[in-house]
Design a protein around this motif. Structure first.
Motif, PDB file in Angstrom:
ATOM      1  N   ARG A 127     -19.371  27.235 -14.345  1.00  0.00           N
ATOM      2  CA  ARG A 127     -19.328  25.885 -14.049  1.00  0.00           C
ATOM      3  C   ARG A 127     -18.066  25.003 -13.694  1.00  0.00           C
ATOM      4  O   ARG A 127     -17.844  24.341 -12.891  1.00  0.00           O
ATOM      5  CB  ARG A 127     -20.235  25.159 -15.047  1.00  0.00           C
ATOM      6  N   ASP A 128     -17.064  25.747 -14.717  1.00  0.00           N
ATOM      7  CA  ASP A 128     -15.638  25.080 -14.418  1.00  0.00           C
ATOM      8  C   ASP A 128     -15.122  25.337 -12.992  1.00  0.00           C
ATOM      9  O   ASP A 128     -14.089  24.743 -12.647  1.00  0.00           O
ATOM     10  CB  ASP A 128     -14.703  25.451 -15.612  1.00  0.00           C
ATOM     11  N   HIS A 129     -15.539  26.312 -12.550  1.00  0.00           N
ATOM     12  CA  HIS A 129     -15.190  26.736 -11.191  1.00  0.00           C
ATOM     13  C   HIS A 129     -15.822  26.221  -9.908  1.00  0.00           C
ATOM     14  O   HIS A 129     -15.551  26.841  -8.623  1.00  0.00           O
ATOM     15  CB  HIS A 129     -14.593  28.226 -11.293  1.00  0.00           C
TER      16      HIS A 129
ATOM     17  N   VAL B 148     -16.343  30.032  -6.359  1.00  0.00           N
ATOM     18  CA  VAL B 148     -16.365  31.010  -7.319  1.00  0.00           C
ATOM     19  C   VAL B 148     -16.259  32.205  -6.848  1.00  0.00           C
ATOM     20  O   VAL B 148     -15.584  33.074  -7.341  1.00  0.00           O
ATOM     21  CB  VAL B 148     -17.943  31.022  -8.288  1.00  0.00           C
ATOM     22  N   PHE B 149     -16.733  32.631  -5.542  1.00  0.00           N
ATOM     23  CA  PHE B 149     -16.793  33.945  -4.893  1.00  0.00           C
ATOM     24  C   PHE B 149     -15.281  34.281  -4.488  1.00  0.00           C
ATOM     25  O   PHE B 149     -14.845  35.391  -4.089  1.00  0.00           O
ATOM     26  CB  PHE B 149     -17.466  33.719  -3.579  1.00  0.00           C
ATOM     27  N   GLN B 150     -14.218  33.320  -4.907  1.00  0.00           N
ATOM     28  CA  GLN B 150     -13.027  33.663  -4.422  1.00  0.00           C
ATOM     29  C   GLN B 150     -12.047  34.111  -5.695  1.00  0.00           C
ATOM     30  O   GLN B 150     -10.992  34.588  -5.447  1.00  0.00           O
ATOM     31  CB  GLN B 150     -12.224  32.170  -3.948  1.00  0.00           C
TER      32      GLN B 150
ATOM     33  N   LEU C  83     -20.973  35.994 -12.727  1.00  0.00           N
ATOM     34  CA  LEU C  83     -22.013  35.344 -11.939  1.00  0.00           C
ATOM     35  C   LEU C  83     -22.975  36.434 -11.953  1.00  0.00           C
ATOM     36  O   LEU C  83     -24.188  36.073 -12.275  1.00  0.00           O
ATOM     37  CB  LEU C  83     -21.492  34.795 -10.836  1.00  0.00           C
ATOM     38  N   ARG C  84     -22.762  37.598 -11.641  1.00  0.00           N
ATOM     39  CA  ARG C  84     -23.682  38.857 -11.325  1.00  0.00           C
ATOM     40  C   ARG C  84     -24.170  38.988 -12.881  1.00  0.00           C
ATOM     41  O   ARG C  84     -25.425  39.286 -12.877  1.00  0.00           O
ATOM     42  CB  ARG C  84     -22.855  39.913 -11.134  1.00  0.00           C
TER      43      ARG C  84
END
Length: 182
Positions: free
Chosen positions: A15-17, A37-39, A47-48
């Protein structure tokens, strides 16, 4: 599910990202973007893990995972791979080859169409629908309609983020699991 405290820490970190963009795509809208988030590979792994932890609690177990165009395509394959079940895309009109089932749904200002390949869901198959965001519930509700049109049973919808004040879950005819609520 993994240790609830550990899971909560991971959810908070994700959430923070999530980046926020005020006044996008129009004035007055605060856009929350999961692409940030994907960076970060560590965040993607978290996440996964979080998605799988929630998905594996669904009973009876799902037999197919549907991802909604476009960000649902990033999340749903993680779950399908772990559960060893098919991943099925639901796309915007005109993007899928072959015979498709189609449904129209209301947007804030107009209408949109979604499609699913007719051969992708089997009669009675238990399905999990995945997307990044639940706002007004139009696309999730439409995806539920498409799965049911093909004879599937929607066990739940799983979203990473929910904008609770928009009450979108009222437009989704099944259980909605949201990981982060705003």
């Amino acid at each position: 599910m993994s240790n609830p405290l550990d899971l909560e820490k991971k959810i908070r970190k994700i959430r923070d990202h999530v980046n926020e963009y005020p006044d996008f795509p129009k004035p007055g809208v605060l856009f929350r973007d999961v692409f940030s988030v994907f960076q970060n590979a560590e965040l993607v792994a978290m996440l996964r893990e979080v998605l799988i932890a929630f998905a594996t609690q669904i009973q009876p177990p799902v037999e197919c995972v549907v991802g909604i165009d476009a960000r649902g395509f990033l999340l749903a394959p993680f779950i399908a791979l772990e559960l060893e079940v098919p991943f099925v895309p639901v796309r915007k009109k005109g993007k899928l080859p072959g015979k498709v089932a189609s449904v129209s749904y209301a947007l804030e200002y107009g209408e949109a169409n979604m499609e699913i390949q007719e051969s992708s869901i089997k009669e009675g198959q238990r399905v999990l629908i995945v997307d990044d965001l639940l706002a007004t519930g139009g696309s999730l509700g439409a995806a539920c309609t498409l799965v049911k049109k093909l004879g599937g049973v929607v066990e739940a919808c799983l979203v990473l983020m929910e904008l609770s004040e928009l009450k979108g879950r009222l437009n989704v005819p099944t259980n909605v699991i949201s990981i982060i609520k705003y």
